[in-house]
Scaffold this motif. Structure first.
Motif, PDB file in Angstrom:
ATOM      1  N   ARG A 166      -9.015  -2.622  -6.328  1.00  0.00           N
ATOM      2  CA  ARG A 166      -9.508  -1.492  -7.124  1.00  0.00           C
ATOM      3  C   ARG A 166     -10.833  -1.831  -7.795  1.00  0.00           C
ATOM      4  NH1 ARG A 166      -4.957   1.519 -10.883  1.00  0.00           N
ATOM      5  NH2 ARG A 166      -6.688   2.721 -11.755  1.00  0.00           N
TER       6      ARG A 166
ATOM      7  N   GLY B 240      -5.032   6.458  -0.056  1.00  0.00           N
ATOM      8  CA  GLY B 240      -6.255   5.666  -0.209  1.00  0.00           C
ATOM      9  C   GLY B 240      -6.077   4.173  -0.064  1.00  0.00           C
ATOM     10  N   THR B 241      -4.893   3.717   0.297  1.00  0.00           N
ATOM     11  CA  THR B 241      -4.664   2.271   0.316  1.00  0.00           C
ATOM     12  C   THR B 241      -4.872   1.635   1.684  1.00  0.00           C
ATOM     13  OG1 THR B 241      -2.313   2.491   0.859  1.00  0.00           O
ATOM     14  CG2 THR B 241      -2.903   2.535  -1.486  1.00  0.00           C
TER      15      THR B 241
ATOM     16  N   VAL C 198      -4.405  -3.249   4.640  1.00  0.00           N
ATOM     17  CA  VAL C 198      -4.362  -2.808   3.246  1.00  0.00           C
ATOM     18  C   VAL C 198      -5.226  -3.697   2.339  1.00  0.00           C
ATOM     19  CG1 VAL C 198      -2.845  -2.412   1.265  1.00  0.00           C
ATOM     20  CG2 VAL C 198      -2.067  -1.812   3.567  1.00  0.00           C
TER      21      VAL C 198
ATOM     22  N   TYR D 270      -1.527  -2.362  -7.464  1.00  0.00           N
ATOM     23  CA  TYR D 270      -1.353  -3.221  -6.285  1.00  0.00           C
ATOM     24  C   TYR D 270      -0.719  -4.568  -6.625  1.00  0.00           C
ATOM     25  CZ  TYR D 270      -4.914   0.089  -4.612  1.00  0.00           C
ATOM     26  OH  TYR D 270      -5.619   1.217  -4.306  1.00  0.00           O
TER      27      TYR D 270
ATOM     28  N   VAL E 228      -3.286   5.915 -10.895  1.00  0.00           N
ATOM     29  CA  VAL E 228      -3.911   7.015 -10.148  1.00  0.00           C
ATOM     30  C   VAL E 228      -3.113   7.182  -8.861  1.00  0.00           C
ATOM     31  CG1 VAL E 228      -6.002   7.849  -9.019  1.00  0.00           C
ATOM     32  CG2 VAL E 228      -6.184   6.397 -11.054  1.00  0.00           C
ATOM     33  N   PHE E 229      -2.483   8.322  -8.724  1.00  0.00           N
ATOM     34  CA  PHE E 229      -1.627   8.532  -7.540  1.00  0.00           C
ATOM     35  C   PHE E 229      -2.502   8.829  -6.322  1.00  0.00           C
ATOM     36  CE2 PHE E 229       1.234  11.046  -4.785  1.00  0.00           C
ATOM     37  CZ  PHE E 229       2.248  10.107  -4.631  1.00  0.00           C
ATOM     38  N   ASP E 230      -2.577   7.890  -5.395  1.00  0.00           N
ATOM     39  CA  ASP E 230      -3.429   8.062  -4.213  1.00  0.00           C
ATOM     40  C   ASP E 230      -2.843   7.264  -3.045  1.00  0.00           C
ATOM     41  OD1 ASP E 230      -5.482   8.663  -2.479  1.00  0.00           O
ATOM     42  OD2 ASP E 230      -6.820   7.110  -3.274  1.00  0.00           O
ATOM     43  N   PRO E 231      -1.680   7.666  -2.555  1.00  0.00           N
ATOM     44  CA  PRO E 231      -1.045   6.883  -1.483  1.00  0.00           C
ATOM     45  C   PRO E 231      -1.869   6.868  -0.201  1.00  0.00           C
ATOM     46  CG  PRO E 231       0.136   8.956  -1.858  1.00  0.00           C
ATOM     47  CD  PRO E 231      -0.865   8.829  -2.952  1.00  0.00           C
TER      48      PRO E 231
ATOM     49  N   GLY F 149       0.790  -1.224   0.000  1.00  0.00           N
ATOM     50  CA  GLY F 149       0.000   0.000   0.000  1.00  0.00           C
ATOM     51  C   GLY F 149       0.825   1.278   0.000  1.00  0.00           C
TER      52      GLY F 149
ATOM     53  N   ALA G 215       1.191   3.103  -4.538  1.00  0.00           N
ATOM     54  CA  ALA G 215       0.706   4.488  -4.430  1.00  0.00           C
ATOM     55  C   ALA G 215       0.013   4.922  -5.713  1.00  0.00           C
ATOM     56  CB  ALA G 215       1.867   5.424  -4.120  1.00  0.00           C
ATOM     57  N   ARG G 216       0.268   4.247  -6.816  1.00  0.00           N
ATOM     58  CA  ARG G 216      -0.348   4.573  -8.102  1.00  0.00           C
ATOM     59  C   ARG G 216      -1.433   3.580  -8.496  1.00  0.00           C
ATOM     60  NH1 ARG G 216       4.309   6.672  -7.417  1.00  0.00           N
ATOM     61  NH2 ARG G 216       4.906   8.635  -8.424  1.00  0.00           N
TER      62      ARG G 216
END
Lengths: 382, 193
Positions: A329, B48-49, A142, A101, B43-46, A91, A97-98
């Motif tokens: 996702r 949101g994980t 995560v 996963y 999609v850059f969203d660190p 995560g 981060a993009r």
């Protein structure tokens, strides 16, 4: 605990193993209720995946109940019913981060080309899988998600890979309204990919396989036109004929490393292990898509080179898109589709077996006996 | 007049959206790429994980854990299902001297897998639970799950290579048995002479 254990190619058994333990502060231990056997498990079972070690427990599709959590876990507590994506991921790395996963860089020391996958050899990180009574789940804050009250348990386990992968495969195709979509493979992922293609606006969906009972399921479950490639002298010519000699706009390879249809590819790819699988479906995909079209690959291949017709892909100006599925996702949108009645995942489940019978379950699935499409493994009856 | 693709028009036999909507539950609900969860690809969203760390705490017992030489360092978390051991472990450790880009890496690992299986089968013969090829191959499901009727008259494409599977499974054992018989006979003959 009791667990499925790999003993060598084509040989597995259930035996006593030590209970998994918390090895990292963000680990959880899960009491597995239901697992599934995936078509890609057969690549391990047949000895196709490098660094598959004797003693490993397979299984990357599973749900269960949280038994224990590590000291840094915030989002789960003992007793939670959770579904776990097949990806092990941190995560926080560059890729996670993009949203990539499945390409996590912090969980698999054995290889950089693939992320972590439960029960899928040391090439995918060396994690034991969920075809067992208990399993270690890294990064519990995560990956896992609490199963919604309204969701059927069987649908939940199918969301951990097969359904998410089929849906992802259709997305990779970049389908636009009216597209003709061909899906190679009428296994669980192919069936879900075909069903998903309609959600994205496909005008025709054609499914190709050699097992008539699976093609029947493709017609009834996925509303698809079907073609049995064993009944045609050349399935590529048939695809050209049925698309006015244009070719399909999008082709999805939902077969992967053990495709049938060419004896030489089968022997060199899956028997002698001299390729990363037999890329027959991928080559047929390249041949049957139209010039300028898109080939989506979600069938799993091994890391070794394969004899792929890359020149044709170049000359036809194709877009090739592929990845292991970033499962989590997909979940929010798939949850909506299930609630709205657009998808009913467990319609494809054909067998439910106890963990103790898993060796026969693998042979049945591998040899395609008893009209087997999807087998669930009951580890702890709920 | 030739038809598509020799002229610019698209194929004519695609049903209309109304026809498809009436026939297919949910047809077109994901037509807009924005409704597709993997669009765009990145999609850059660190935040949101669910991760609450910049870099994860490192798992213990890191000594001797093999890693790809394409990694700068051992990853913070790793699997521990079957640590390297014995002859197969030594072969595998050798394979990890090569990068993932080298065929040698993968071919040596596959060879180590076979050695691992042979050694484990051999060891099991001296244990309280020797390997049982009947139960472990699940071949009894041939009788319980309609093995004959699942194949007979079905025109399945896999029947042209499935006959190789028993040879792959049993072949090395038959060969090893043959070598053992020849070796014993040779030794006995020398002993008599």
């Amino acid at each position: 605990m009791r667990a499925m254990v790999y003993r060598g190619p084509y040989k597995i058994r259930v035996e006593e193993k030590p209970m998994p333990t918390i090895e990292h502060p963000n680990d959880a231990i899960l009491r597995v209720t239901t697992a599934a056997i995936c078509g890609s498990d057969l690549h391990l079972y047949h000895g196709l995946m490098p660094d598959t070690r004797v003693g490993t427990t397979f299984g990357h599709e599973f749900i269960g109940v949280v038994e224990e959590v590590g000291s840094s876990v915030r989002n789960l507590v003992r007793g939670d019913r959770v579904m776990v994506p097949f990806n092990v991921y941190c995560g926080s790395c560059y890729f996670c981060a993009r949203g990539l996963y499945s390409n996590c860089h912090n969980v698999n020391p054995n290889a950089t080309a693939v992320g972590g996958i439960y029960g899928y050899s040391h090439t995918c990180g060396g994690y034991d899988g969920g075809q067992a009574e208990f399993v270690r789940v890294p990064f519990a804050d995560v990956g896992p998600t609490i199963i919604p009250e309204w969701m059927d348990s069987e649908d939940a386990v199918l969301l951990t890979d097969a359904l998410a992968t089929g849906y992802f495969g259709a997305q990779l195709g970049g389908i636009v309204e009216g597209d003709t979509v061909v899906v190679f493979g009428a296994g669980p992922v192919g069936l879900y990919a075909a069903k998903s293609a309609w959600l994205m606006g496909a005008g025709r969906v054609l499914v190709i396989d050699h097992l008539e009972y699976r093609l029947e399921k493709a017609r009834s479950f996925a509303h698809a036109e079907t073609f049995n490639f064993a009944e045609y002298d050349d399935i590529i010519v048939e695809m050209k004929k049925t698309t006015d000699f244009l070719g399909a706009d999008v082709v999805i390879d939902a077969v992967g490393a053990e495709a049938d249809g060419n004896f030489l590819q089968q022997v060199t790819g899956t028997k002698l292990k001299l390729q990363g699988g037999s890329p027959i479906a991928l080559n047929w995909a390249i041949d049957s898509v139209r010039k300028g079209g898109t080939v989506s690959v979600v069938g799993a291949y091994g890391p070794i080179f394969s004899a792929v017709k890359f020149g044709d892909a170049l000359n036809k100006g194709l877009t090739l898109r592929m990845n292991q599925t970033p499962v989590k996702r997909q979940w929010p949108r798939l949850f909506e589709h299930i609630r709205n009645g657009y998808l009913k995942p467990n319609d494809i489940v054909t067998h439910r077996i106890p963990l103790e019978d898993i060796a026969e379950g693998y042979h049945m699935f591998s040899a395609k006996l008893d009209n087997c499409i999807k087998t669930l493994v009951i580890a702890h009856p709920s | 007049m030739p038809s598509t693709p020799y002229i610019a028009n698209k194929p004519k036999d695609i049903p209309t959206p109304d026809e498809l909507r009436a026939r297919i539950p949910g047809w077109g609900v994901d037509f807009d790429p924005k409704d597709r969860p993997s669009y765009p690809k990145e999609v850059f969203d660190p935040a949101g994980t669910g991760a609450h760390w910049d870099y994860p705490e490192e798992q213990q017992n890191r000594e001797c854990r093999e890693r790809s030489i394409e990694h700068e360092r051992l990853t913070p978390v790793f699997g521990t299902s079957a640590p390297l051991h014995g002859v197969s472990g030594a072969i595998r450790r050798y394979a990890y001297r090569y990068s993932e880009g080298r065929a040698a890496h993968w071919l040596i690992l596959i060879f180590a897998d076979r050695v691992d299986a042979w050694v484990s089968h051999g060891k099991s013969l001296a244990s309280l639970r020797p390997d049982n090829p009947i139960t472990e191959t699940g071949v009894l499901s041939e009788g319980r799950r309609h093995g004959i009727s699942s194949r007979l008259g079905k025109r399945r494409a896999d029947v042209n290579h499935a006959w190789l599977d028993p040879i792959i499974v049993a072949g090395p054992w038959v060969a090893a048995g043959g070598v053992a018989v020849v070796a014993v006979r040779t030794l006995a003959r020398r002993f008599r002479n």
